[in-house]
Write a protein that holds these residues in place. Structure first.
Motif, PDB file in Angstrom:
ATOM      1  N   ASN A 158       0.819  -1.203   0.000  1.00 51.10           N
ATOM      2  CA  ASN A 158       0.000   0.000   0.000  1.00 51.10           C
ATOM      3  C   ASN A 158       0.860   1.263   0.000  1.00 51.10           C
ATOM      4  N   VAL A 159       2.177   1.115   0.097  1.00 50.46           N
ATOM      5  CA  VAL A 159       3.107   2.236  -0.016  1.00 50.46           C
ATOM      6  C   VAL A 159       3.574   2.285  -1.473  1.00 50.46           C
ATOM      7  N   ARG A 160       3.150   3.294  -2.188  1.00 51.60           N
ATOM      8  CA  ARG A 160       3.392   3.315  -3.631  1.00 51.60           C
ATOM      9  C   ARG A 160       4.867   3.442  -3.998  1.00 51.60           C
ATOM     10  N   LEU A 161       5.668   3.959  -3.104  1.00 51.29           N
ATOM     11  CA  LEU A 161       7.088   4.079  -3.414  1.00 51.29           C
ATOM     12  C   LEU A 161       7.721   2.720  -3.682  1.00 51.29           C
ATOM     13  N   THR A 162       7.134   1.651  -3.110  1.00 51.91           N
ATOM     14  CA  THR A 162       7.695   0.322  -3.354  1.00 51.91           C
ATOM     15  C   THR A 162       7.574  -0.086  -4.820  1.00 51.91           C
ATOM     16  N   LEU A 163       6.646   0.549  -5.539  1.00 53.17           N
ATOM     17  CA  LEU A 163       6.472   0.210  -6.951  1.00 53.17           C
ATOM     18  C   LEU A 163       7.678   0.628  -7.783  1.00 53.17           C
ATOM     19  N   ALA A 164       8.471   1.569  -7.266  1.00 51.53           N
ATOM     20  CA  ALA A 164       9.680   1.957  -7.999  1.00 51.53           C
ATOM     21  C   ALA A 164      10.617   0.774  -8.136  1.00 51.53           C
ATOM     22  N   GLY A 165      10.662  -0.086  -7.119  1.00 53.92           N
ATOM     23  CA  GLY A 165      11.491  -1.284  -7.203  1.00 53.92           C
ATOM     24  C   GLY A 165      10.989  -2.246  -8.257  1.00 53.92           C
ATOM     25  N   TRP A 166       9.666  -2.383  -8.345  1.00 54.89           N
ATOM     26  CA  TRP A 166       9.072  -3.235  -9.386  1.00 54.89           C
ATOM     27  C   TRP A 166       9.444  -2.703 -10.770  1.00 54.89           C
ATOM     28  N   LYS A 167       9.371  -1.392 -10.926  1.00 55.04           N
ATOM     29  CA  LYS A 167       9.706  -0.795 -12.223  1.00 55.04           C
ATOM     30  C   LYS A 167      11.179  -0.967 -12.553  1.00 55.04           C
ATOM     31  N   LEU A 168      12.027  -0.856 -11.535  1.00 57.62           N
ATOM     32  CA  LEU A 168      13.453  -1.040 -11.768  1.00 57.62           C
ATOM     33  C   LEU A 168      13.724  -2.433 -12.329  1.00 57.62           C
TER      34      LEU A 168
END
Length: 430
Positions: A158-168
């Motif tokens: 639920n913390v959207r910043l974690t999606l940056a790792g998915w994108k990386l």
């Protein structure tokens, strides 16, 4: 040592935050944009159909593109956003720059990462002109004031910043580049299939983190409780797909040798039926280039098919057949054979099940869904078959026996594992 660990951890955390942080794009005043170019908006409307945008961004009974559709995922439930030009709850205060960033990079106007249920990993291939035309279209439709429910994800998702790792790990931002060794139609088809059409989002398997397995593109996937069949050489269709069959199926949602589009695919073909036939043909041309499955040499083809099939003669069903001893065959004889082995024209006539990928496929999911739910009448006319659902008529055992009979006797394959689970899921998700 503790100091060193804390220092390294702090630097790493700061670096991760710096990488994940996205700058907000200032809002615009809706009246400052002016009226969208009419030609761009018209072309954008066709592109939105190719992208199947309304399907995901429209809740049952809701206004088109106003969002709120619940989209269950293995990680939680996401609710689609309002993409009408409403300034409070939609994209009315988004600039063209903000819209294109969301489309290609999965970041909204305020700098928040978007969940990849929105297939920006495909939309990143969209050209500048097409992205601008889409923006013009969405700014031209009627604004609707509607806010979706909050997403339902557990920490830390639920913390959207974690999606940056998915994108990386999984997002590769690159525009489509035409292959000079292929013709214009092939390149147009690949651009649409891989980009706006995002066909691989359903028709490819995913890894544990929900990203497409690019090494297994188009080898089949799951979509909203349905099986998205493998395409190309991995297809298990009893009759191999060719370009003509793909063109007809994508344009009409049905083909005599391959059945009718159901589940999420029904929405896709409903939209494709409204776009330029040249785009549908280009998609079929590219998909046909992926190769053909092996098919079956013993499939019995109907003498004629489609609207030209002869109507069933009066009294053909007057005599009650003797029910076989096999319980699955008995169910088939009682409730299925009169349509699937008769000569009724569409929409009441059923295809020969020896041609059905639902029977020949790797999972029982689609066959069970069809038996339980049936096939509703098409809103676009009578070109597709209709079928009543038998979920209230047949119990779980009868449906399981029917599936086993069709799988072993009609498809000539080993019985599926997981039929009971598929029945339970079909009943639980009407």
């Amino acid at each position: 040592m503790l100091f060193v660990v804390l220092a390294v951890g702090s630097v790493a955390a700061a670096g991760a935050l710096f990488y994940a942080w996205e700058t907000p794009i200032p809002p615009i005043e809706p009246q400052s944009v002016g009226a969208p170019d009419r030609d761009d908006a018209k072309r954008g409307a066709s592109l939105a159909l190719l992208g199947d945008c309304a399907t995901c961004h429209t809740a049952p009974g809701g206004a088109p593109y106003a969002g709120g559709l619940a989209m269950p995922t293995p990680f939680g439930t996401i609710f689609s956003t309002n993409i009408t030009p409403d300034p409070q709850t939609g994209v009315g205060r988004w600039s063209e720059q903000a819209f294109i960033r969301a489309l290609r990079a999965g970041v909204d106007r305020e700098g928040r990462h978007l969940y990849p249920a929105f297939p920006y990993d495909h939309f990143t291939r969209v050209s500048d002109d097409d992205a601008k035309a889409l923006y013009a279209f969405f700014m031209s439709i009627d604004p609707v004031n509607s806010s979706p429910p909050p997403n339902q994800f557990l920490f830390p998702l639920n913390v959207r910043l974690t999606l940056a790792g998915w994108k990386l790990l999984f997002l590769r931002q690159a525009r489509f580049v035409a292959d000079p060794s292929k013709d214009e139609t092939w390149n147009r088809g690949k651009y649409l299939v891989d980009g706006l059409g995002h066909c691989g989002a359903c028709h490819s398997p995913r890894n544990l983190l929900g990203a497409e397995r690019t090494s297994a593109s188009f080898e089949g996937g799951e979509a909203e409780g349905w099986r998205a069949y493998a395409l190309g050489r991995s297809s298990r269709s009893p009759v191999p797909w060719d370009e003509a069959a793909l063109t007809e199926y994508l344009a009409t949602g049905a083909h005599a040798q391959h059945g009718t589009a159901q589940g999420p695919m029904a929405n896709v073909v409903d939209n494709l039926s409204l776009v330029a036939p040249a785009d549908v043909s280009a998609m079929a041309h590219y998909l046909a280039s992926l190769g053909k499955g092996e098919g079956r040499s013993d499939v019995k083809m109907p003498a004629s098919s489609g609207p030209g099939r002869l109507p069933q003669v009066a009294g053909a069903q007057a005599a009650t057949p003797t029910l076989p001893a096999d319980p699955g065959q008995a169910t088939y004889t009682a409730v299925c054979a009169s349509c699937h082995e008769g000569d009724r024209p569409l929409p009441l006539g059923g295809m020969r099940l020896g041609l059905s990928t639902a029977v020949a496929g790797e999972t029982p999911t689609n066959l069970i869904n069809l038996v339980v739910r049936g096939i509703p009448a098409s809103t676009g006319g009578t070109s597709r078959p209709i079928m009543p659902g038998f979920g209230d008529v047949l119990d779980d055992r009868q449906i399981s026996d029917l599936a086993d009979y069709l799988r072993s006797r009609v498809a000539g394959k080993r019985q599926w594992d997981g039929t009971a689970k598929a029945i339970a899921e079909a009943r639980a998700n009407p």
